[in-house]
Scaffold this active site. Structure first.
Site, mmCIF file in Angstrom:
data_model
loop_
_atom_site.group_PDB
_atom_site.id
_atom_site.type_symbol
_atom_site.label_atom_id
_atom_site.label_comp_id
_atom_site.label_asym_id
_atom_site.label_seq_id
_atom_site.Cartn_x
_atom_site.Cartn_y
_atom_site.Cartn_z
ATOM 1 N N ILE A 30 0.828 -1.211 0.000
ATOM 2 C CA ILE A 30 0.000 0.000 0.000
ATOM 3 C C ILE A 30 0.867 1.268 0.000
ATOM 4 O O ILE A 30 0.384 2.344 -0.377
ATOM 5 C CB ILE A 30 -0.961 -0.034 1.223
ATOM 6 C CG1 ILE A 30 -2.204 0.789 0.972
ATOM 7 C CG2 ILE A 30 -0.262 0.392 2.505
ATOM 8 C CD1 ILE A 30 -3.315 0.557 1.992
ATOM 9 N N GLY A 92 12.260 -3.165 11.642
ATOM 10 C CA GLY A 92 11.166 -2.417 11.030
ATOM 11 C C GLY A 92 9.932 -3.242 10.742
ATOM 12 O O GLY A 92 9.067 -2.813 9.972
ATOM 13 N N GLN A 93 9.837 -4.435 11.345
ATOM 14 C CA GLN A 93 8.614 -5.221 11.119
ATOM 15 C C GLN A 93 7.440 -4.542 11.800
ATOM 16 O O GLN A 93 7.482 -4.252 13.003
ATOM 17 C CB GLN A 93 8.775 -6.656 11.645
ATOM 18 C CG GLN A 93 7.566 -7.530 11.315
ATOM 19 C CD GLN A 93 7.741 -8.985 11.713
ATOM 20 O OE1 GLN A 93 8.713 -9.368 12.354
ATOM 21 N NE2 GLN A 93 6.764 -9.805 11.331
ATOM 22 N N HIS A 99 6.166 -11.757 5.703
ATOM 23 C CA HIS A 99 5.976 -11.323 4.323
ATOM 24 C C HIS A 99 7.330 -11.057 3.701
ATOM 25 O O HIS A 99 8.196 -10.458 4.328
ATOM 26 C CB HIS A 99 5.091 -10.070 4.256
ATOM 27 C CG HIS A 99 5.428 -9.020 5.268
ATOM 28 N ND1 HIS A 99 5.046 -9.117 6.593
ATOM 29 C CD2 HIS A 99 6.134 -7.876 5.159
ATOM 30 C CE1 HIS A 99 5.496 -8.067 7.249
ATOM 31 N NE2 HIS A 99 6.178 -7.296 6.411
ATOM 32 N N LEU A 100 7.456 -11.498 2.471
ATOM 33 C CA LEU A 100 8.647 -11.182 1.677
ATOM 34 C C LEU A 100 8.328 -9.924 0.891
ATOM 35 O O LEU A 100 7.343 -9.896 0.138
ATOM 36 C CB LEU A 100 8.900 -12.299 0.667
ATOM 37 C CG LEU A 100 9.924 -13.384 0.903
ATOM 38 C CD1 LEU A 100 10.089 -14.190 -0.388
ATOM 39 C CD2 LEU A 100 11.244 -12.847 1.389
ATOM 40 N N HIS A 101 9.137 -8.890 1.082
ATOM 41 C CA HIS A 101 9.024 -7.705 0.232
ATOM 42 C C HIS A 101 9.767 -8.006 -1.075
ATOM 43 O O HIS A 101 10.966 -8.335 -1.038
ATOM 44 C CB HIS A 101 9.704 -6.499 0.873
ATOM 45 C CG HIS A 101 9.055 -5.987 2.121
ATOM 46 N ND1 HIS A 101 8.202 -4.903 2.134
ATOM 47 C CD2 HIS A 101 9.154 -6.401 3.405
ATOM 48 C CE1 HIS A 101 7.818 -4.665 3.379
ATOM 49 N NE2 HIS A 101 8.369 -5.553 4.178
HETATM 50 P P1 AMP Z 1 7.053 -4.546 7.476
HETATM 51 O O1 AMP Z 1 7.337 -3.120 7.891
HETATM 52 O O2 AMP Z 1 8.246 -5.286 6.962
HETATM 53 O O3 AMP Z 1 6.282 -5.293 8.526
HETATM 54 O O4 AMP Z 1 6.117 -4.410 6.204
HETATM 55 C C1 AMP Z 1 4.743 -4.192 6.301
HETATM 56 C C2 AMP Z 1 4.322 -3.663 4.965
HETATM 57 O O5 AMP Z 1 2.925 -3.795 4.850
HETATM 58 C C3 AMP Z 1 4.646 -2.179 4.758
HETATM 59 O O6 AMP Z 1 5.492 -2.024 3.621
HETATM 60 C C4 AMP Z 1 3.285 -1.537 4.552
HETATM 61 O O7 AMP Z 1 3.299 -0.505 3.594
HETATM 62 C C5 AMP Z 1 2.444 -2.720 4.092
HETATM 63 N N1 AMP Z 1 1.018 -2.635 4.354
HETATM 64 C C6 AMP Z 1 0.426 -2.250 5.509
HETATM 65 N N2 AMP Z 1 -0.922 -2.319 5.376
HETATM 66 C C7 AMP Z 1 -1.158 -2.754 4.110
HETATM 67 C C8 AMP Z 1 -2.345 -3.015 3.365
HETATM 68 N N3 AMP Z 1 -3.577 -2.867 3.894
HETATM 69 N N4 AMP Z 1 -2.216 -3.434 2.087
HETATM 70 C C9 AMP Z 1 -0.996 -3.582 1.538
HETATM 71 N N5 AMP Z 1 0.151 -3.373 2.185
HETATM 72 C C10 AMP Z 1 0.080 -2.949 3.457
#
Ligand code: AMP
Ligand code: ZN
Length: 113
Positions: A30, A92-93, A99-101
């Protein structure tokens, strides 16, 4: 359990899905940090990398294969892309469902911030 990504899997929260099968879901982040920024998640709830069990080994490997397939489909495979999995707060989680970015479409810097 109040998990944002489990709700996305259940379609209770909308997302822009790019790939789905019985084991994994991939959708657009997002708040994208690069032209391609997709999250690949297991449908099984695993809160952090530290919670990965022996029985999850194949699933985790499969997440990488799905990421590769998406990278090829987005034409960033040969150029290069980055796969990131943040574990716990200092990394930064923010969402506690692994989740894999999949990041690509621009030059990445190293070391990461
Ligand atoms: P992390 O910071 O590694 O836990 O990554 C979480 C990711 O989830 C961040 O990059 C957010 O931008 C993303 N995120 C949070 N809410 C949503 C959502 N509703 N749809 C898509 N991505 C999201
Ligand atoms: Zn979850």
């Amino acid at each position: 359990m109040n998990c944002l990504f489990c709700k996305i899997i259940e379609k209770k929260i909308p997302s822009k899905i790019v790939y789905e099968d019985e084991r994994v879901l991939a959708f657009e982040d997002i708040n994208p940090q690069s032209p391609v920024h997709i999250l690949v998640i297991p449908k099984k709830h695993i809160s952090t990398a530290l919670e990965i069990k022996d029985e999850d080994n194949e699933l985790i490997g499969y997440m990488f294969q799905v990421a590769n397939k998406i990278a090829k489909g987005k034409n960033i495979a040969e150029r290069g892309f980055r796969l990131v999995l943040n574990c716990n707060h200092e990394a930064g989680q923010t969402v506690f469902h692994i989740h894999l970015h999949l990041l690509g479409g621009r030059v990445m810097h190293w070391p990461p911030g």
